[in-house]
Design a protein around this motif. Structure first.
Motif, PDB file in Angstrom:
ATOM      1  N   GLU A  51       4.676 -36.174 -38.649  1.00 30.57           N
ATOM      2  CA  GLU A  51       4.374 -35.479 -39.843  1.00 30.57           C
ATOM      3  C   GLU A  51       2.772 -35.685 -40.188  1.00 30.57           C
ATOM      4  O   GLU A  51       2.294 -34.773 -40.929  1.00 30.57           O
ATOM      5  N   GLN A  52       2.227 -36.883 -39.829  1.00 31.95           N
ATOM      6  CA  GLN A  52       0.863 -37.214 -40.107  1.00 31.95           C
ATOM      7  C   GLN A  52      -0.022 -35.977 -39.071  1.00 31.95           C
ATOM      8  O   GLN A  52      -0.999 -35.699 -39.503  1.00 31.95           O
ATOM      9  N   GLU A  53       0.325 -35.783 -38.169  1.00 28.63           N
ATOM     10  CA  GLU A  53      -0.314 -34.921 -37.250  1.00 28.63           C
ATOM     11  C   GLU A  53      -0.212 -33.466 -37.844  1.00 28.63           C
ATOM     12  O   GLU A  53      -1.349 -32.607 -37.694  1.00 28.63           O
ATOM     13  N   VAL A  55      -0.333 -32.799 -41.079  1.00 27.86           N
ATOM     14  CA  VAL A  55      -1.040 -32.927 -42.247  1.00 27.86           C
ATOM     15  C   VAL A  55      -2.602 -32.952 -41.801  1.00 27.86           C
ATOM     16  O   VAL A  55      -3.538 -32.098 -42.296  1.00 27.86           O
ATOM     17  N   SER A  56      -2.775 -33.539 -40.749  1.00 24.53           N
ATOM     18  CA  SER A  56      -4.321 -33.702 -40.115  1.00 24.53           C
ATOM     19  C   SER A  56      -4.853 -32.134 -39.434  1.00 24.53           C
ATOM     20  O   SER A  56      -6.029 -32.138 -39.540  1.00 24.53           O
ATOM     21  N   THR A  57      -4.036 -31.404 -39.411  1.00 18.70           N
ATOM     22  CA  THR A  57      -4.430 -29.979 -39.022  1.00 18.70           C
ATOM     23  C   THR A  57      -5.265 -29.214 -40.059  1.00 18.70           C
ATOM     24  O   THR A  57      -5.723 -28.310 -39.884  1.00 18.70           O
ATOM     25  N   ALA A  58      -4.903 -29.753 -41.296  1.00 19.51           N
ATOM     26  CA  ALA A  58      -5.650 -29.228 -42.298  1.00 19.51           C
ATOM     27  C   ALA A  58      -7.316 -29.128 -42.240  1.00 19.51           C
ATOM     28  O   ALA A  58      -7.960 -28.563 -42.866  1.00 19.51           O
ATOM     29  N   ARG A  59      -7.549 -30.180 -41.466  1.00 21.43           N
ATOM     30  CA  ARG A  59      -8.991 -30.556 -41.094  1.00 21.43           C
ATOM     31  C   ARG A  59      -9.615 -29.548 -40.041  1.00 21.43           C
ATOM     32  O   ARG A  59     -10.769 -29.456 -39.956  1.00 21.43           O
ATOM     33  N   LEU A  60      -8.841 -29.024 -39.424  1.00 21.32           N
ATOM     34  CA  LEU A  60      -9.182 -28.040 -38.109  1.00 21.32           C
ATOM     35  C   LEU A  60      -9.304 -26.658 -38.683  1.00 21.32           C
ATOM     36  O   LEU A  60      -8.722 -26.226 -39.685  1.00 21.32           O
ATOM     37  N   PRO A  61      -9.967 -25.868 -37.849  1.00 23.55           N
ATOM     38  CA  PRO A  61     -10.395 -24.499 -38.181  1.00 23.55           C
ATOM     39  C   PRO A  61      -8.973 -23.761 -38.091  1.00 23.55           C
ATOM     40  O   PRO A  61      -8.155 -23.994 -37.212  1.00 23.55           O
ATOM     41  N   GLN A  62      -8.733 -22.845 -39.153  1.00 25.35           N
ATOM     42  CA  GLN A  62      -7.167 -22.215 -39.335  1.00 25.35           C
ATOM     43  C   GLN A  62      -7.818 -20.841 -38.632  1.00 25.35           C
ATOM     44  O   GLN A  62      -8.680 -20.152 -39.221  1.00 25.35           O
ATOM     45  N   THR A 109      -6.276 -34.486 -48.211  1.00 23.24           N
ATOM     46  CA  THR A 109      -5.963 -34.796 -46.972  1.00 23.24           C
ATOM     47  C   THR A 109      -5.890 -36.253 -46.526  1.00 23.24           C
ATOM     48  O   THR A 109      -4.594 -36.655 -46.068  1.00 23.24           O
ATOM     49  N   ASN A 110      -6.653 -36.965 -46.960  1.00 25.13           N
ATOM     50  CA  ASN A 110      -6.556 -38.423 -46.663  1.00 25.13           C
ATOM     51  C   ASN A 110      -5.454 -38.907 -47.677  1.00 25.13           C
ATOM     52  O   ASN A 110      -4.653 -40.076 -47.254  1.00 25.13           O
ATOM     53  N   ALA A 111      -5.407 -38.501 -48.867  1.00 29.52           N
ATOM     54  CA  ALA A 111      -4.315 -38.825 -49.712  1.00 29.52           C
ATOM     55  C   ALA A 111      -3.015 -38.571 -49.414  1.00 29.52           C
ATOM     56  O   ALA A 111      -2.236 -39.594 -49.261  1.00 29.52           O
TER      57      ALA A 111
END
Length: 416
Positions: A51-53, A55-62, A109-111
């Motif tokens: 689940e955290q992985e 969420v972390s995809t929001a930081r990557l280019p879409q 994202t961190n939150a």
């Protein structure tokens, strides 16, 4: 590291069980490792990691791809007389590749990741609480087995004594000192003891099987269950995992508060779109063209009809509810501790009087034994006194086991 410790504890406890000795502490430790519910701790961690992985995809280019072909019933016309411009085609084609990169979202994202971490700790602690609550069930089974085991030993001792007396009575009958039927009462009681032994063995086997299922290890009914003395500290300080769970739930609520507080923060994204189509960006050019667009985009939900504020108020109420649940738990636990304390005091008094009664019974039996040898009383009268002594000794055993059970339950309730 924690999982490795569980494995080492399980191996040590398994070795001890295989040596035909069992302790209450070993049963606790084996349950925390082998009970099916314990597997959820590892599963929850694996689930949370995925689940955290996500969420972390929001930081990557879409990256997105789009293609379309359309036919329009009408197109734009240039109202200039004698203009040498070709009319725009009614059939149009376009394929684009777009890239969006999050630049700033107020730390949302961190939150979210912090919320996920808090949720994992809460769920794992809930599993620990459920495993801990099995301890009282283990106590009941373990001390019931102990009672059956100690009762069996007492019956064996009674059987040995009766066999000895039967030999004496048989000898007395042969010598004409006792009546011919004097041995019948003893033989009947020996048969009854044999029945009681079989019943105890069956009951113990059932209890052992139930305990074996909980601890996840095979147990032999012939195993020796050690009756180790239980130390109890009569203090009001609690060390229950439920209290840790309440704190983790509060931490989870606070992490949700932080997330809600930044939900309406502005979001800044960079984007780039490249494509190929007919027409391209120049609508007046009826040919296939390559094109691109780059830029930044700001999104800010300025007004949300106070929904964010209401969410924070709802969470504040949730915290108040959690505080009341904690208070109720402390009150209920204090009541249960007081009940167990009274049970301990009661059985300690019973044991003191049991010892006095048994000493007196032994004196009476000693006198009856001498009278039986001299033919003054019948074997039935002797057996009556022996039965009284056996019953009182059995009461002593029961009260000692119940005292140990009350102490074990006290420790579990307190969180020792």
């Amino acid at each position: 590291m924690k999982r490795l410790l569980f494995i080492l504890v399980g191996l040590m406890a398994t070795t001890l069980v295989s040596q035909n000795t069992v302790t209450l502490q070993e049963c606790y430790e084996l349950t925390s490792v082998n009970y099916p519910l314990a597997k959820q701790i590892t599963l929850l961690k694996a689930q949370n990691h995925l689940e955290q992985e996500v969420v972390s995809t929001a930081r990557l280019p879409q990256l997105s791809f789009d293609a379309q072909a359309t036919y329009q019933s009408d197109v734009i016309e240039v109202p200039i007389p004698n203009a040498s411009l070709d009319p725009i085609n009614k059939d149009q084609y376009r394929a684009t590749v777009s890239v969006n990169q999050l630049i700033y979202n107020g730390g949302a994202t961190n939150a979210i990741l912090e919320v996920k971490s808090s949720q994992l700790e809460t769920k794992q602690k809930q599993v620990e609480v459920q495993l801990y609550q099995l301890k009282q069930k283990i106590n009941q089974l373990y001390f019931s087995i102990l009672l059956a085991q100690e009762t069996e030993l007492l019956l064996d001792a009674k059987q040995t004594l009766l066999n000895s007396k039967l030999n004496e009575v048989t000898s007395g009958i042969s010598n004409g000192v006792l009546l011919p039927a004097s041995d019948k009462v003893l033989r009947v009681e020996l048969l009854k003891i044999s029945q009681q032994q079989k019943g105890l063995q069956s009951n113990k086997a059932t209890l052992v099987n139930s305990l074996s299922r909980i601890i996840g290890q095979p147990l032999d009914a012939a195993s020796t269950f050690l009756n180790t003395l239980i130390d109890t500290e009569f203090t009001s300080q609690l060390n229950r995992p439920e209290l840790d769970l309440f704190q983790l739930k509060k931490a989870e609520i606070e992490s949700n508060e932080d997330l809600i507080a930044i939900q309406n923060s502005p979001k800044l994204l960079g984007f780039a779109t490249g494509g190929y189509g007919n027409p391209g960006l120049n609508m007046l050019d009826n040919s296939f063209q390559a094109f691109y667009i780059v830029g930044v985009k700001l999104n800010w939900n300025v007004f949300d009809w106070n929904s964010n504020k209401k969410e924070r108020e709802a969470i504040a109420i949730h915290k108040d509810i959690l505080d009341t649940e904690t208070e109720i738990f402390n009150l209920d636990t204090a009541t249960k501790l007081n009940q167990q304390y009274n049970e301990i005091a009661k059985f300690e008094e019973f044991i003191t009087s049991d010892l006095e009664i048994i000493n007196l019974r032994k004196e009476v039996l000693k006198s009856a034994d001498a009278q039986l040898k001299n033919g003054v009383i019948t074997s039935s009268a002797y057996f009556t006194e022996l039965t009284h002594l056996y019953e009182d000794e059995h009461n002593l055993i029961k009260h000692k086991i119940h005292l140990q059970l009350a102490k074990a339950n006290y420790n579990v309730i307190k969180g020792h």
